[in-house]
Scaffold this active site. Structure first.
Site, PDB file in Angstrom:
ATOM      1  N   LYS A  43      35.391  30.401  37.479  1.00 26.29           N
ATOM      2  CA  LYS A  43      36.591  31.207  37.754  1.00 26.29           C
ATOM      3  C   LYS A  43      37.804  30.485  37.193  1.00 26.29           C
ATOM      4  O   LYS A  43      37.936  29.273  37.372  1.00 26.29           O
ATOM      5  CB  LYS A  43      36.749  31.380  39.269  1.00 26.29           C
ATOM      6  CG  LYS A  43      38.080  31.938  39.706  1.00 26.29           C
ATOM      7  CD  LYS A  43      38.668  31.236  40.936  1.00 26.29           C
ATOM      8  CE  LYS A  43      39.127  29.827  40.639  1.00 26.29           C
ATOM      9  NZ  LYS A  43      39.956  29.203  41.704  1.00 26.29           N
ATOM     10  N   VAL A  54      32.225  19.547  40.520  1.00 27.98           N
ATOM     11  CA  VAL A  54      32.439  19.927  41.920  1.00 27.98           C
ATOM     12  C   VAL A  54      33.906  19.697  42.295  1.00 27.98           C
ATOM     13  O   VAL A  54      34.538  18.773  41.778  1.00 27.98           O
ATOM     14  CB  VAL A  54      31.488  19.071  42.804  1.00 27.98           C
ATOM     15  CG1 VAL A  54      31.777  19.265  44.281  1.00 27.98           C
ATOM     16  CG2 VAL A  54      30.038  19.428  42.497  1.00 27.98           C
ATOM     17  N   GLY A  80      38.588  23.358  40.936  1.00 28.02           N
ATOM     18  CA  GLY A  80      39.548  24.436  40.685  1.00 28.02           C
ATOM     19  C   GLY A  80      39.008  25.587  39.866  1.00 28.02           C
ATOM     20  O   GLY A  80      39.748  26.511  39.519  1.00 28.02           O
ATOM     21  N   ILE A  81      37.720  25.562  39.540  1.00 26.67           N
ATOM     22  CA  ILE A  81      37.148  26.681  38.780  1.00 26.67           C
ATOM     23  C   ILE A  81      36.066  27.381  39.593  1.00 26.67           C
ATOM     24  O   ILE A  81      35.159  28.020  39.052  1.00 26.67           O
ATOM     25  CB  ILE A  81      36.627  26.252  37.380  1.00 26.67           C
ATOM     26  CG1 ILE A  81      35.760  25.002  37.453  1.00 26.67           C
ATOM     27  CG2 ILE A  81      37.802  26.041  36.442  1.00 26.67           C
ATOM     28  CD1 ILE A  81      35.125  24.635  36.112  1.00 26.67           C
ATOM     29  N   GLY A  82      36.209  27.262  40.900  1.00 24.14           N
ATOM     30  CA  GLY A  82      35.433  28.120  41.790  1.00 24.14           C
ATOM     31  C   GLY A  82      33.984  27.748  41.979  1.00 24.14           C
ATOM     32  O   GLY A  82      33.237  28.508  42.604  1.00 24.14           O
ATOM     33  N   ASP A  84      37.945  32.504  47.806  1.00 18.47           N
ATOM     34  CA  ASP A  84      37.705  32.979  46.434  1.00 18.47           C
ATOM     35  C   ASP A  84      36.395  33.742  46.291  1.00 18.47           C
ATOM     36  O   ASP A  84      36.122  34.309  45.222  1.00 18.47           O
ATOM     37  CB  ASP A  84      37.674  31.795  45.456  1.00 18.47           C
ATOM     38  CG  ASP A  84      39.045  31.197  45.212  1.00 18.47           C
ATOM     39  OD1 ASP A  84      40.052  31.804  45.629  1.00 18.47           O
ATOM     40  OD2 ASP A  84      39.108  30.112  44.595  1.00 18.47           O
TER      41      ASP A  84
HETATM   42  O1  C5P Z   1      38.974  29.491  51.911  1.00 14.14           O
HETATM   43  P1  C5P Z   1      38.560  28.141  51.455  1.00 14.14           P
HETATM   44  O2  C5P Z   1      37.549  27.513  52.368  1.00 14.14           O
HETATM   45  O3  C5P Z   1      38.086  28.125  50.023  1.00 14.14           O
HETATM   46  O4  C5P Z   1      39.867  27.256  51.483  1.00 14.14           O
HETATM   47  C1  C5P Z   1      39.828  25.851  51.483  1.00 14.14           C
HETATM   48  C2  C5P Z   1      41.182  25.338  51.934  1.00 14.14           C
HETATM   49  O5  C5P Z   1      42.175  25.647  50.963  1.00 14.14           O
HETATM   50  C3  C5P Z   1      41.697  25.975  53.209  1.00 14.14           C
HETATM   51  O6  C5P Z   1      41.231  25.307  54.332  1.00 14.14           O
HETATM   52  C4  C5P Z   1      43.192  25.853  53.057  1.00 14.14           C
HETATM   53  O7  C5P Z   1      43.606  24.564  53.388  1.00 14.14           O
HETATM   54  C5  C5P Z   1      43.388  26.019  51.566  1.00 14.14           C
HETATM   55  N1  C5P Z   1      43.744  27.387  51.169  1.00 14.14           N
HETATM   56  C6  C5P Z   1      45.009  27.862  51.463  1.00 14.14           C
HETATM   57  N2  C5P Z   1      45.359  29.134  51.077  1.00 14.14           N
HETATM   58  C7  C5P Z   1      44.488  29.923  50.426  1.00 14.14           C
HETATM   59  C8  C5P Z   1      43.192  29.460  50.118  1.00 14.14           C
HETATM   60  C9  C5P Z   1      42.862  28.188  50.497  1.00 14.14           C
HETATM   61  O8  C5P Z   1      45.826  27.154  52.052  1.00 14.14           O
HETATM   62  N3  C5P Z   1      44.867  31.141  50.056  1.00 14.14           N
END
Ligand code: C5P
Length: 287
Positions: free
Chosen positions: A19, A105, A108-110, A146
């Site tokens: 991504k 890992v 930033g590319i999902g 994501d």
């Molecule tokens: O949703 P995900 O587990 O991928 O997000 C990891 C961390 O990234 C979250 O715990 C949060 O700290 C941050 N995040 C955020 N705002 C978003 C997506 C992610 O602050 N829209």
């Protein structure tokens, strides 16, 4: 007519497409700790590869260049996706899955999100499920912000914390040559968002690819303060010829450049590999 058990069933496969945030505008910090985003997501033709065969139990084997980076992770997002799907649809069958981990890992590319979405697509096929779209979207969001966008892995505008996904047809995206470069540093998403300066620099409006030059990657400076090598990657990409657009993806540390032609892409990849043997480079195309 061969005996049913004599028929070899080929494993099903899915690509977990990388991504790329072509632009990422952070608008606000929400009360739930997440951040309100406006982002244009695009996807590479390449990524991790996931395959699965029917089995009694659920299992995951990780191989490939970045397998060791996942070794310490007891609860891989792929297994969480599989368990969530089993529970939601009362599936009793298992699956023997193998992930060829080709993307770095925490980059930033999902990677993890794309893997989870690929697991959902794969297991829906393997188990013959037909989940309603809204339910699948909610299940995906429960795995990560994501993951809903990664379900289709098609160019889309993303809003909210990631739950608003609207497909967009943007001329000039499909087949564009892209180089992904990571300085070999894993960067966790949470701390990069936490380091955002909380200045809302405005919304994202994109009607054509050229408009992206006025858009932003709002997590760049926070990520650079955590991993200064990101600035070196951006400088190395931006000095190449034929670059249409270059910035950091997501919360970093992977940066990308879009090129106007294949030869410019390959020359840039060769030059960056020669100058920075420790960096990870992948040349591919957008879907
Ligand atoms: O949703 P995900 O587990 O991928 O997000 C990891 C961390 O990234 C979250 O715990 C949060 O700290 C941050 N995040 C955020 N705002 C978003 C997506 C992610 O602050 N829209």
């Amino acid at each position: 007519m061969p005996h049913p058990e004599a028929v070899a069933v080929a494993p099903l496969t899915e690509t977990a497409h990388a991504k790329i945030n072509l632009a990422l505008h952070v608008r606000a910090r929400r009360n739930d700790g997440y951040h309100q985003l406006e982002s244009l997501f695009a996807f590479a033709q390449d990524g991790d590869l996931l395959r699965a065969e029917r089995a009694d139990a659920l299992s995951l084997t990780v191989e490939g260049p970045f397998a060791s980076a996942l070794a310490g992770e007891g609860d891989n997002l792929i297994l969480r996706a599989a368990r969530a799907l089993r529970q939601a649809y009362g599936v009793t069958a298992g699956a023997s899955m193998t992930l060829d981990k080709r993307l770095p890992v925490a980059s930033g590319i999902g990677g993890g999100s794309a893997d989870a979405a690929a697991a959902l697509r794969l297991l829906i096929r393997l188990w013959g499920l037909d989940p309603p779209r809204p339910a699948l979207h909610d299940l995906a969001l429960g795995l990560g912000s994501d993951v809903p966008a990664c379900l289709d892995s098609r160019t889309c505008m993303v809003g909210g914390r990631g739950e608003e996904v609207a497909a967009v047809a943007l001329d000039g995206v499909a087949d564009t040559p892209i180089l992904l470069v990571n300085p070999g540093i894993a960067v966790s998403t949470g701390p990069v968002f936490a380091g955002w300066d909380r200045i809302d620099r405005g919304g994202l409006r994109v009607d054509k690819l050229a408009a992206l030059t006025n858009a932003r990657s709002d997590l760049e400076s926070s990520a650079i303060s955590i991993a200064p090598a990101i600035a070196d990657v951006l400088a190395a990409l931006r000095q190449r010829t034929g670059v249409i657009l270059s910035r950091m993806s997501g919360s970093g540390a992977t940066c990308f450049a879009l090129f106007d032609r294949d030869t410019a892409l390959y020359r840039a990849a060769d030059a960056i590999r020669a100058a920075h043997p420790g960096w990870w480079c992948m040349e591919t195309r957008l879907r």
